[in-house]
Design a protein around this motif. Structure first.
Motif, short mmCIF file in Angstrom:
data_model
loop_
_atom_site.label_atom_id
_atom_site.label_comp_id
_atom_site.label_asym_id
_atom_site.label_seq_id
_atom_site.Cartn_x
_atom_site.Cartn_y
_atom_site.Cartn_z
N TYR A 168 0.81 -1.22 0.00
CA TYR A 168 0.00 0.00 0.00
C TYR A 168 0.84 1.27 0.00
N ARG B 64 2.96 -1.35 -6.28
CA ARG B 64 1.57 -1.61 -6.72
C ARG B 64 1.54 -1.83 -8.22
N PRO C 151 -4.03 0.14 -3.76
CA PRO C 151 -3.28 -0.83 -2.97
C PRO C 151 -3.62 -2.25 -3.43
#
Length: 916
Positions: free
Chosen positions: A792, A798, A812
């Motif tokens: 996250y 990501r 996330p």
């Protein structure tokens, strides 16, 4: 044989009039010895040692190693286990790589590539063990900490120092991090973000700017839950627009302040008896601290002096008096003074002292009795000495005076730790003391070359000569490493050796500073310091009380053989055993098929399978009537968890400085390769730079240490569904689940960040799924889940997991990985995918040949490891001959030979020659 030996010792002691024997009907000592023998027979102790080619490495290197597994007090090569596990553990106490290797006659060879895609600069550990060793616990595994330096492409050099300051009763610790470039110029006025982490748990975050010297101060919060060795700081320094370079640093802090411990010899201070008291002083960095001090009584009278000369260890003598208390007034190196209370003395008890004359043929044991004991008249105690559960001495001793002396012949005692224990007449343990027997019972190993000076790329021929102490030739198995000490400078006292590991470290809990100091050049001084180590560091292969009361638990883990059995059960969907069911095992790689039948309890077994790396199976079950309405349950052992690093003192907080010679050699090698049109290591090993302005097209995988939190299922966790397990996971800072109504799926659960401001994109085995596609898995028991990564913090990570499909600011990610690796496969409980850990393949060390058929003549040969041979065997004359070629680096070349023979005689020899 053990009883005969103890009888011989009894007789010899009785002959010289030192020991009397009792004729009790049920002699507790007999019960004790029977329990000890039973424990030794049921719990033979295996030990592991890894001989590596170098003491430290550079990213991109290969770790070459040979594994020796021994058993028992004679350290013979073990035939008990057929497999050994070797793991590379990173600073976050996570297993970065894991190998399973076949043991042949107790030995295995292997290698670990420090890939630039998975490894970065830092402090790593090599851990090795067998499944059988797990019964004793990870404290007795081979566990070594070493440094890995960055490549030639390193643009940011960083070091960390610690500043300790007293704040009342507390010690405040500040980390001072300094950033410089390759030329040593500071990165001044640069933004730095940092996160203090314990494993994957975030303890604190913050940021700031470096000062004109490139320094940033970080106050380290005190935390009672903080585990020594598992805490580190992850920083990201912005050196240019959008260019962030990560650096991690271990928190080299064994405790919040200097730790002082006192160890009365034998366990107790007894009034009116002179007692040796060991002192161990360990600094906040895990290393020994030299202090001075005095011992004062409650009348402020000085009664003794103390000083720790050797690695923070020392001792003083004290005769405590009834009604008095004692304190140690200690002066630290910075001039500060602290007063600490000594352990209270007892009136009724025994003192056990051992004088280990390593140059003689006798160990002198003295039993001191307090005045209250002597008032009772003649007392009988039992003295037992054991090594690895092997009884070395046992006798009943009559105590009728203040000090009773027992000389014990040391002839025939094996080198290693010898534990003395004193027992009451009723068989209760009273005192313990360990000593180290260091004898000339190892190999006389000689290493020679035809001359002492050589030229670059010249052929070198080395001869080994292995003999026993009497000069008889020995057939032994050895590993040989040759390195250039000008490129890989090292301190031999800090290294692990076959002696320090198998004779010392593998039997002692806790950290040992400079273990090879006691073995590489034994003297009277090193032997005296080794005895102080024995006085201040404990031995606990077993607890006597548990042994006597038969509370020793049976071994949980079975010794693993070279071949593997795949076992399991056939169960109905109502969880009842399926008898006479048909089970088919299919080797997915080779297409081989095996069949078997389940027994009356539904159990089945496929025996004697030799499984190598990459082999997996499909297992299918059917009832006797060919129905597939059943479930296959495979028996699997729980993997060993990574434990916190106990070797705090070996953690290097300034790796670039310590490894500078190796890094500079890597630079030369990289430039030479580029000069000749090759892809240099530096072009592969550039640091990870996180650029927020644009994202490269990543794949959909990341390394475990790049995740913000990792979840691994634990069968001991009390949770019903996979969703429940995630919410209850240890230190959950990642996820919560909200139920929403979907037009397509109806009521369903979605995963959100714990703050609730973001919904996780979910991937399973690399596939991006919509929420309604994984509800069945979420509400199941999670038995097919291998691990879950939560990411996250970093947009880059990501994007990598999501393949760049969500633009510059992806959501996330909760990345779920199943054991089968194929979530989309239709679920069928009668068919399971099973991928047991197989034996890893073994690479061979490349040895270039120069001369008439010279290879790669135009490329500079800048190898730091010149030669590695893990399979050198001496012949019946005790001889072996090796040959190889020097590199293009001048300097002192160090040849290290280690090995063992069938009788358990250990050998190590270091030989040096010059290359000019």
């Amino acid at each position: 044989m053990k009883l005969k030996r103890s009888i011989f010792l009894f007789c010899s002691i009785a002959f010289i009039g030192m020991v009397a024997f009792t004729g009790r009907e049920e002699d507790p000592i007999e019960k004790l010895l029977t329990s000890l023998q039973s424990w030794a027979e049921n719990n033979p102790q295996e030990k592991v040692y890894l001989h590596t080619d170098k003491p430290y490495y550079i990213v991109g290197d290969t770790i070459w190693f040979k594994t020796y597994v021994t058993i028992g007090s004679k350290h013979q090569l073990s035939a008990l286990s057929g497999a050994v596990y070797v793991e590379l553990i990173n600073e976050g106490d996570s297993i970065a790589q894991s190998l399973k290797l076949p043991l042949m006659a107790g030995m295995a060879k292997g290698s670990i590539v420090l890939s630039d895609t998975a490894i970065r600069e830092g402090n790593y550990r090599l851990r090795a063990y067998t499944q059988w060793m797990r019964n004793a616990g990870p404290e007795y595994f081979y566990d070594r900490t070493f440094s890995v330096g960055n490549s030639a492409a390193n643009t940011v050099f960083a070091k960390i120092d610690y500043i300790y300051a007293k704040d009342g009763e507390q010690t405040k610790v500040t980390a001072l991090i300094k950033y410089t470039d390759q030329k040593g110029e500071p990165y001044a006025d640069k933004a730095v973000r940092y996160e203090l982490k314990e494993g994957y748990k975030s303890i604190a975050t913050g940021g700031g700017k470096t000062n004109e010297s490139g320094e940033l101060s970080v106050s380290l919060p005190s935390s009672k839950s903080e585990k020594a060795g598992s805490t580190y700081i992850l920083t990201r320094i912005t050196i240019a627009d959008g260019e962030n370079v990560p650096k991690s640093f271990p928190i080299k802090r064994a405790s919040q302040q200097t730790d002082v411990q006192f160890f009365p010899e034998g366990g107790n201070l007894v009034n009116d008896i002179w007692t040796k008291v060991g002192v161990k002083v360990v600094g906040a960095n895990g290393l020994g601290v030299s202090v001075q001090g005095v011992i004062i009584d409650n009348e402020n009278k000085e009664v003794s002096k103390l000083e720790t000369k050797h690695l923070g260890m020392g001792y003083f003598n004290l005769k405590s008096e009834q009604g008095k208390t004692y304190q140690a007034k200690i002066t630290y190196p910075d001039g500060s003074v602290n007063t600490l209370k000594l352990p209270n003395a007892v009136n009724e008890g025994y003192a056990l002292s051992v004088y280990n004359n390593t140059t003689g043929d006798t160990i002198l044991v003295r039993i001191g009795a307090g005045s209250s004991i002597l008032k009772k008249g003649d007392q009988v105690v039992s003295l037992v000495a054991q090594s690895e559960g092997d009884l070395q001495y046992a006798a009943d001793i009559h105590v009728n005076k203040a000090v009773t002396s027992i000389p014990i012949p040391s002839k025939g005692l094996p080198s290693g730790i010898l534990q003395f224990a004193l027992f009451s007449e009723s068989g209760n343990p009273l005192n313990e003391r360990i000593v180290f027997v260091q004898k000339n019972d190892h190999m006389d190993l000689k290493v020679n070359s035809s001359k002492k000076e050589y030229s670059l790329r010249e052929k070198v021929e080395i001869e080994l000569d292995a003999r026993d102490a009497a000069g008889n030739p020995l057939v032994g198995n050895f590993s040989v490493s040759v390195i250039n000490e000008d490129v890989v400078p090292s301190d031999e006292t800090t290294e692990n050796s076959i002696f320090s590991q198998l004779l010392l470290s593998s039997d002692i809990k806790g950290y040992i500073e400079k273990p090879n100091y006691y073995f590489h050049n034994p003297t009277d001084e090193t032997r005296a310091n080794l005895d102080i180590l024995m006085l201040t560091q404990g031995y606990r292969r077993f607890v006597w009380k548990d042994l006597i009361s038969n509370k020793q638990l049976p071994p949980v883990y079975k010794a693993e053989k070279l071949v593997t059995n795949i076992t399991g059960k056939l169960m109905t969907l109502n969880n009842k055993p399926v008898a006479d069911g048909k089970v088919t095992l299919i080797n997915n790689k080779l297409g081989l098929v095996l069949d078997t039948i389940s027994d009356g309890k539904g159990k089945f077994k496929f025996s004697n399978l030799l499984i190598t790396e990459g082999i997996d199976f499909t297992i299918q079950g059917r009832t006797a009537k060919n129905s597939k309405r059943l479930e296959i349950q495979i028996d699997k052992f729980v993997e060993q968890d990574a434990t916190p690093n106990i070797n705090i003192g070996d953690i290097n907080s300034d790796i670039p400085k310590a490894l500078m010679a190796s890094i500079e050699n890597s630079v030369k090698q990289d430039l030479d390769m580029q000069k000749h049109g090759r892809i240099g290591r530096g072009q592969h090993l550039k640091e990870v730079r996180i650029q927020a302005s644009k994202l490269p097209k990543f794949g959909n995988t990341i390394h475990e240490n790049q995740a913000d939190q990792v979840f691994r299922p634990d069968s001991r966790q009390n949770c019903g569904t996979f969703k429940d397990c995630l919410e209850k996971m240890n230190n959950n800072k990642s996820v919560r689940f909200d139920q929403i109504m979907s037009e397509d799926c109806g009521p369903m659960w979605v995963a959100r960040t714990l703050s609730g401001d973001g919904v996780y994109a979910v991937t399973i085995d690399g596939w991006i799924l919509e929420s309604c596609d994984f509800q069945e898995l979420l509400l199941g028991d999670g038995s097919n889940i291998s691990k879950v990564y939560f990411v996250y913090d970093s947009y880059a990570m990501r994007a990598r997991l999501l393949g760049g499909r969500f633009g510059l600011k992806p959501p996330p990610v909760m990345a779920i990985y199943t054991k089968s690796g194929n979530f989309r496969q239709k679920y069928d409980p009668s068919v399971v995918y099973y991928a047991p850990k197989g034996f890893a393949s073994v690479k061979e060390f490349y040895v270039p040949k120069y001369g008439n058929n010279e290879v790669n003549n135009s490329l500079a040969d800048l190898r730091s490891t010149i030669y590695w041979n893990p399979a050198t065997v001496t012949d019946k004359e005790g001889k072996a001959r090796l040959s190889y070629f020097n590199s293009d680096n001048k300097g002192t070349y160090r040849v290290t030979v280690e090995g063992i023979n069938a009788d358990g005689l250990l050998g190590r020899q270091v030989y040096r020659y010059q290359v000019k």
